[in-house]
Design an enzyme around this catalytic site. Structure first.
Site, PDB file in Angstrom:
ATOM      1  N   ARG A 177      82.013  32.936  63.910  1.00  0.00           N
ATOM      2  CA  ARG A 177      80.998  31.888  64.134  1.00  0.00           C
ATOM      3  C   ARG A 177      82.007  30.657  65.023  1.00  0.00           C
ATOM      4  O   ARG A 177      81.690  30.099  66.089  1.00  0.00           O
ATOM      5  CB  ARG A 177      80.407  31.231  63.321  1.00  0.00           C
ATOM      6  CG  ARG A 177      79.094  31.919  63.080  1.00  0.00           C
ATOM      7  CD  ARG A 177      78.239  31.541  62.037  1.00  0.00           C
ATOM      8  NE  ARG A 177      78.580  32.040  60.723  1.00  0.00           N
ATOM      9  CZ  ARG A 177      77.982  31.656  59.400  1.00  0.00           C
ATOM     10  NH1 ARG A 177      76.773  30.917  59.661  1.00  0.00           N
ATOM     11  NH2 ARG A 177      78.166  31.998  58.307  1.00  0.00           N
ATOM     12  N   CYS A 281      81.584  22.667  51.239  1.00  0.00           N
ATOM     13  CA  CYS A 281      81.165  23.103  49.970  1.00  0.00           C
ATOM     14  C   CYS A 281      81.478  22.125  48.935  1.00  0.00           C
ATOM     15  O   CYS A 281      81.333  22.210  47.584  1.00  0.00           O
ATOM     16  CB  CYS A 281      82.476  24.350  49.568  1.00  0.00           C
ATOM     17  SG  CYS A 281      84.018  23.833  49.587  1.00  0.00           S
ATOM     18  N   GLU A 383      72.204  27.435  47.150  1.00  0.00           N
ATOM     19  CA  GLU A 383      72.813  26.414  48.156  1.00  0.00           C
ATOM     20  C   GLU A 383      72.134  26.309  49.486  1.00  0.00           C
ATOM     21  O   GLU A 383      71.716  27.294  50.057  1.00  0.00           O
ATOM     22  CB  GLU A 383      74.283  27.113  48.454  1.00  0.00           C
ATOM     23  CG  GLU A 383      75.246  26.290  49.334  1.00  0.00           C
ATOM     24  CD  GLU A 383      76.394  26.809  49.401  1.00  0.00           C
ATOM     25  OE1 GLU A 383      76.557  28.183  49.426  1.00  0.00           O
ATOM     26  OE2 GLU A 383      77.475  26.164  49.449  1.00  0.00           O
TER      27      GLU A 383
HETATM   28  P1  NAD Z   1      80.099  33.663  54.643  1.00  0.00           P
HETATM   29  O1  NAD Z   1      80.427  34.177  53.323  1.00  0.00           O
HETATM   30  O2  NAD Z   1      78.998  33.859  55.652  1.00  0.00           O
HETATM   31  O3  NAD Z   1      81.459  34.164  55.654  1.00  0.00           O
HETATM   32  C1  NAD Z   1      82.624  33.871  54.956  1.00  0.00           C
HETATM   33  C2  NAD Z   1      83.575  34.952  55.745  1.00  0.00           C
HETATM   34  O4  NAD Z   1      83.155  36.321  55.149  1.00  0.00           O
HETATM   35  C3  NAD Z   1      83.659  35.200  57.146  1.00  0.00           C
HETATM   36  O5  NAD Z   1      84.745  35.421  57.431  1.00  0.00           O
HETATM   37  C4  NAD Z   1      82.813  36.317  57.478  1.00  0.00           C
HETATM   38  O6  NAD Z   1      83.059  36.804  58.561  1.00  0.00           O
HETATM   39  C5  NAD Z   1      82.916  37.130  56.331  1.00  0.00           C
HETATM   40  N1  NAD Z   1      81.798  38.074  55.910  1.00  0.00           N
HETATM   41  C6  NAD Z   1      80.450  37.836  56.316  1.00  0.00           C
HETATM   42  N2  NAD Z   1      79.551  38.615  55.742  1.00  0.00           N
HETATM   43  C7  NAD Z   1      80.277  39.411  55.299  1.00  0.00           C
HETATM   44  C8  NAD Z   1      79.862  40.675  54.624  1.00  0.00           C
HETATM   45  N3  NAD Z   1      78.551  41.173  54.464  1.00  0.00           N
HETATM   46  N4  NAD Z   1      80.964  41.224  54.033  1.00  0.00           N
HETATM   47  C9  NAD Z   1      82.275  41.042  54.064  1.00  0.00           C
HETATM   48  N5  NAD Z   1      82.432  39.925  54.749  1.00  0.00           N
HETATM   49  C10 NAD Z   1      81.606  39.168  55.192  1.00  0.00           C
HETATM   50  O7  NAD Z   1      80.405  31.759  54.493  1.00  0.00           O
HETATM   51  P2  NAD Z   1      80.079  31.065  55.692  1.00  0.00           P
HETATM   52  O8  NAD Z   1      78.817  30.787  55.934  1.00  0.00           O
HETATM   53  O9  NAD Z   1      81.135  31.222  56.772  1.00  0.00           O
HETATM   54  O10 NAD Z   1      80.636  29.760  55.096  1.00  0.00           O
HETATM   55  C11 NAD Z   1      79.615  28.894  54.062  1.00  0.00           C
HETATM   56  C12 NAD Z   1      79.923  29.255  52.663  1.00  0.00           C
HETATM   57  O11 NAD Z   1      81.354  29.001  52.117  1.00  0.00           O
HETATM   58  C13 NAD Z   1      79.331  28.293  51.838  1.00  0.00           C
HETATM   59  O12 NAD Z   1      78.667  29.068  50.832  1.00  0.00           O
HETATM   60  C14 NAD Z   1      80.312  27.372  51.204  1.00  0.00           C
HETATM   61  O13 NAD Z   1      79.977  26.944  50.018  1.00  0.00           O
HETATM   62  C15 NAD Z   1      81.438  28.355  51.114  1.00  0.00           C
HETATM   63  N6  NAD Z   1      82.679  27.597  51.128  1.00  0.00           N
HETATM   64  C16 NAD Z   1      83.247  27.692  49.668  1.00  0.00           C
HETATM   65  C17 NAD Z   1      84.551  26.703  49.733  1.00  0.00           C
HETATM   66  C18 NAD Z   1      85.108  26.816  48.416  1.00  0.00           C
HETATM   67  O14 NAD Z   1      86.341  26.535  48.500  1.00  0.00           O
HETATM   68  N7  NAD Z   1      84.462  26.978  47.354  1.00  0.00           N
HETATM   69  C19 NAD Z   1      84.942  26.267  50.829  1.00  0.00           C
HETATM   70  C20 NAD Z   1      84.254  26.262  52.036  1.00  0.00           C
HETATM   71  C21 NAD Z   1      83.045  27.117  52.159  1.00  0.00           C
END
Ligand code: NAD
Length: 499
Positions: A177, A281, A383
């Site tokens: 994104r 997060c 969330e």
């Molecule tokens: P996401 O899980 O949709 O994506 C994260 C990564 O996973 C991306 O690179 C994406 O391309 C990949 N991805 C997406 N779908 C996938 C699939 N089906 N199989 C394998 N890989 C896949 O997360 P997001 O929407 O980009 O980010 C927001 C989320 O991240 C929220 O839940 C937030 O709380 C979390 N977050 C957590 C922390 C932490 O340190 N705990 C920090 C920042 C964000």
């Protein structure tokens, strides 16, 4: 239309992409670019380049590796303004927030500048007759980082700065994104003197993630994103024999004790619940006032503060926050608000259907306040990741503590109080990984480590600080003896002891 490419072996890959995905400008809703979606063949090229470059990089002394980090930090600082605009134009957060995103990442680069100290091993002289024991930390080899959309500079830097300083090659798979900033970071790393192949970017979605998780040459995978995917990455990566740390989602609670300074709490909540449109997060989307009187007083102060928040385009210096990342995410946030109302919570401030004049197609969501939210509600359990604050009323300290402790997520939590005993008790007993005491967003500084508990993290090491060094290195322990001819070796056929 512009295609955002992979960055492999010191340059943009120039491969024709069979699949691409839209990258939006969340302020206008328009597609501004496409990003290449790579596959295992693209990854193979990056792995080959990493394998070619990593041994010499690992053999470069740690002080020289640190010097590259110093130069990189200076280059990023010099480009802060441009990078922040690039970041905001894909993510939607306001420029000041994008600068914060980059700055927090740079703080980990600063930590990585001290890597010679962090990599010093341990030594015991005379562990047995003529025997010394020492340990050293060696790089894992090739590491990969799979990162979320919400911190497109900070999180790639959390991982890569430590991984690279420890002597690894690092392959970053950013969120599709907002994929541009990591590519620019790759160019700046190169300019800082990092050999080609040590920091690379492969673009993609699940297909690329699976290729990373299955590639035998990748020894460690760091993931940050939502919990179900974090769990999947953890399971599949670990099943393939990799080291995996996978950070997941969150629902941080802010406990407000009756003695808290409510004016300060309201200011803190305005930033922590609504800053970056709640797409953090470590946002504080749940507030738990203790006692009905605290709840009523807090709510009365919160309403005008929330109504005064300015939602604007990310380049508007007066905007408190900008649009959310995509139309799909906007729809998801609004449907969670619908669900919260259906479940019986009271909608005090409604941010649905918010339209910014002149930017009617932008992905804006107005600030939302929900009261009388209960732990049984799905909208509490899950969330929302938007500018939505939920009030969950608690009768006493114990029930507030138990709410945060029992929630499926355990990333961060904060308590607001003037009572040191209550704060101390709370910090010791709460079942959550990062705790703030009158600090709404308790993100640890770079030389400590970042990580939550429960469904907020899978795997056992945190990000950056010494936990990061542990994750990106393997310990080797050497037991040495240099016989001068008079050392009695004992019986070589029994297990050696020092008795
Ligand atoms: P996401 O899980 O949709 O994506 C994260 C990564 O996973 C991306 O690179 C994406 O391309 C990949 N991805 C997406 N779908 C996938 C699939 N089906 N199989 C394998 N890989 C896949 O997360 P997001 O929407 O980009 O980010 C927001 C989320 O991240 C929220 O839940 C937030 O709380 C979390 N977050 C957590 C922390 C932490 O340190 N705990 C920090 C920042 C964000």
């Amino acid at each position: 239309m512009r295609v955002i490419d992979h960055f492999i072996a010191g340059g943009t890959a120039g491969l024709s992409a069979a699949r691409t995905s839209d990258v939006f400008d969340p302020n206008t809703g328009a597609v501004q670019a496409h990003v290449a979606l790579g596959d295992s063949a693209v990854l193979e090229r990056a792995v080959e380049a990493a394998l070619a470059a990593q041994p010499a990089w690992a053999a470069t002394n740690p002080q020289r590796r640190a010097r590259v980090m110093f130069r990189f930090k200076e280059l990023v600082e010099a480009e802060m303004e441009t990078l922040a605009h690039m970041l905001s134009s894909e993510h939607g957060k306001v420029i000041a927030d994008s600068k914060g995103d980059i700055q927090r990442g740079l703080e980990v680069v600063e930590f990585a500048c001290g890597i010679p100290h962090a990599l010093k091993g341990e030594y015991t002289q005379g562990a047995g007759p003529g025997i010394d024991v020492y340990s050293m930390r060696q790089p894992v080899g090739i590491g990969a980082g799979i990162t979320p959309f919400n911190f497109p500079a900070m999180i790639p830097l959390w991982m890569s700065a430590v991984a690279i300083a420890c002597g690894n090659a690092f392959i970053c798979k950013p969120s599709e994104r907002d994929p541009s900033v990591p590519v620019r970071l790759a160019e700046l790393f190169l300019e800082a003197g990092l050999p080609a192949g040590i920091f690379q970017v492969v673009q993609g979605d699940k297909e690329m993630v699976d290729a990373i998780l299955d590639h035998p040459a990748i020894g460690a995978v760091s993931f940050v994103g939502s919990s179900d995917i974090a769990n999947y990455v953890y399971q599949r990566g670990a099943a393939n024999g990799k080291r995996v740390q996978a950070m997941g989602g969150a629902k941080n609670h802010g406990i407000v004790m009756p003695d808290a300074d409510l004016d300060q709490v309201v200011k803190d909540l305005a930033g922590a619940a609504f800053g970056s449109a709640g797409e953090r997060c470590m946002a504080l989307p749940v507030v738990v006032p203790v006692g009905a009187d605290t709840a009523d007083r807090l709510r009365a102060k919160l309403i005008p503060a929330i109504e005064a928040l300015q939602v604007g385009v990310s380049t508007d210096p007066d905007a408190h926050y900008g649009p959310v990342v995509t139309a799909a995410h906007k729809a998801k946030i609004e449907s969670w608000i619908d669900r919260a109302v259906e479940e019986g919570s009271e909608l005090v401030v409604d941010g649905r259907g918010f339209v910014l004049q002149g930017h009617e197609q932008g992905f804006f969501v107005g600030p939302t306040l929900l009261d009388h939210v209960t732990p049984q509600m799905e909208s509490y359990h899950n969330e929302i990741f938007g500018p939505v604050l939920q009030i969950v009323r608690a009768n006493d300290f114990e029930s507030a503590l138990s709410l945060a402790s029992k929630h499926q997520y355990g990333n961060g939590v904060a308590i607001f109080t003037r009572n040191g005993h209550a704060a101390r008790e709370f910090a010791a007993r709460v079942n959550v990984g990062m705790v703030g005491i009158n600090v709404p967003i308790p993100v640890p500084v770079a030389y400590h480590s970042f990580g939550g508990w429960k469904r907020s993290a899978f795997g056992d090491t945190n990000q950056h600080g010494m936990e990061g060094v542990k994750f990106w290195t393997k310990v080797k322990t050497i037991t040495q003896r240099w016989p001068d001819g008079s050392v009695d070796g004992g019986n070589a056929f029994v297990i050696p002891t020092m008795a």
